[in-house]
Design an enzyme around this catalytic site. Structure first.
Site: not given
Ligand code: DOR
Length: 435
Positions: A60, A62-64, A94, A151, A178, A231, A304
């Site tokens: 999990h 998030h590489l953005r 996402n 997610d 999620h 999560h 996460d």
């Molecule tokens: O707090 C969170 N931030 N929960 C998520 O499910 C997504 C994540 C995000 O992408 O910032």
């Protein structure tokens, strides 16, 4: 590529541990045993007092990239992972645009191929993660995608989720949910309860998570599709998953370090570093998560890892985006609960469990990446971490590999650190320095 010799550690297998040296030749574990010695050209890593096991895998991250590279990109996220002891991460979809098409998934896989750790991709379940029309699951699965999720939000519509599960079951892939029902959670910024009332903040109640866990378990029973719950943060969510597992349903669950180390009272100062979805919960939920982790009832610890720029986090609690960094400290926070006398369990939740869920093991049917979460035996791809369970360090948000700085652990002293991370036989991190 230089051959490696890991000297004097405790090698952690799937069921037991043994003091052994490890020799790595051409990117593969060549020998494991107490009587080995290094060849003259071997690069030697001293592992005295360390656990030597399969590299961690984060389900999990998030590489953005693409879209929010000011907060993180594939390289900086992979660097944070390498420093945290990870040999592979699963990139969440996402991004902007979302990873819902062959073009976008291919982009991340190709960019990830030159990163310090293996980068697998979770595809979106629905187009644009809007929860309406299914993404091209079969096409994405043919690229090697084994996990799908929207997610950031859950799939709200039960009919859409059922349809996705029906397809996914046939494709041999897993849906990762999620769990937050937006009709119950919308507008909420922290856990609903006495503390949110005191602070005058709108809450996201535990029941928002639990009704979606319960709904999806029913849909798993109907469709037979494997579902991984992302999560999970409440005692009742874990109880629901445990009951479903006892029933024999193909469900798994991860918990995130912030949910088992911090509770809702951390929001009392209105510091947005502690804002996250699902939110930090009541102390009794934190205790239940810790107990379940200690009891071996959790399939995976996942970070996460959610980088946000300082400008975006520097807003009022209500307005700041949810999420916090995780990759560089998750192993220490996990060790704190699992304890130094349970190395097998430690590697179960950080490596072998996640590898099974993401189908990244040698025995899985479509390993696109090198194999992870192995038994530490000759023939395994050399994705290995040398982890020192006794080393302590001070968390400093200004000295992280991430582009973002939003860690809630700044200023804390943590114990347990990855002394070296080896990916496909290459040392990518040693002594806290990237190689
Ligand atoms: O707090 C969170 N931030 N929960 C998520 O499910 C997504 C994540 C995000 O992408 O910032």
């Amino acid at each position: 590529m230089r051959d490696l010799f890991i000297r004097g550690g405790l090698v952690v297998g799937p069921t037991d541990v043994a003091p052994s040296h490890v020799r790595i030749v051409d990117g593969v574990i060549a020998a494991v045993g107490p009587e080995l010695s290094p060849a003259s050209n071997d690069y030697v890593i001293e592992a005295d007092g360390c656990w030597v096991g399969p590299g961690f895998i984060d389900l999990h991250t998030h590489l953005r990239e693409p879209g929010k590279e000011a907060a993180e990109n594939i390289d900086s996220g992979a660097n944070a992972a390498a420093l945290g002891g990870y040999s592979a991460v699963v990139a969440m979809p996402n991004t902007e645009p979302a990873l819902d098409s062959v073009a976008m998934v291919t982009y991340v896989l190709e960019r990830g191929a030159s990163a310090r750790v293996d980068v697998a991709v979770a595809g979106a379940i629905t187009v644009g993660r809007r929860g309406e029309q299914l993404a091209p699951l079969a096409k994405l699965a043919s690229l090697g995608v084994t996990l799908f999720t929207d997610d950031g939000t859950g799939v709200q519509n039960a009919g859409v989720m059922r349809r996705a599960m029906t397809y996914a079951a046939q494709l041999g892939v897993t849906l990762a949910q999620h769990c937050e029902d937006e009709t119950l959670a919308a507008g909420g910024v922290m856990n609903e309860g006495r503390v949110s009332s005191e602070l005058g903040l709108v809450g996201r109640p535990a029941i928002a998570e639990e009704v979606m866990v319960a709904r999806d378990i029913d849909l798993v029973r109907l469709t037979g599709c494997p579902v991984h719950f992302l999560h999970l943060s409440t005692a009742r969510s874990l109880a629901l998953v445990r009951a479903a597992q006892r029933e024999g349903l193909p469900v798994t669950a991860e918990i995130a370090p912030h949910h088992f180390t911090l509770d809702e009272t951390a929001c009392r100062d209105f510091d947005p570093e502690f804002k996250v979805h699902p939110p930090l919960r009541h102390a009794s939920d934190v205790a239940a998560l810790r107990e379940a982790l200690r009891a071996g009832e959790i399939d995976a610890v996942a970070t996460d890892h959610a980088p946000h720029t300082p400008e975006s986090k520097d807003l009022a609690f209500d307005e700041a985006p949810p999420g916090m960094l995780g990759l560089q400290h998750a192993a220490s926070l996990t060790l704190d609960v699992v304890g130094t006398d349970s190395p097998v369990q430690f590697f179960d939740v950080l490596s072998r469990g996640p590898a099974r869920i993401a189908q990244l093991r040698a025995e899985d049917s479509r390993p696109r990446h090198s194999a992870h979460g192995g038994a530490m035996q000759p023939g395994d791809d050399a994705n290995v971490v040398v982890f020192d369970p006794s080393m302590t360090y001070l968390v400093d948000r200004h000295h992280l590999a991430s582009r973002a700085k939003n860690t809630p652990y700044h200023g804390r002293t943590l114990r347990g650190s990855a002394r070296a991370t080896i990916v496909r036989g290459v040392v990518v991190q040693e002594g806290g320095e990237l190689c």
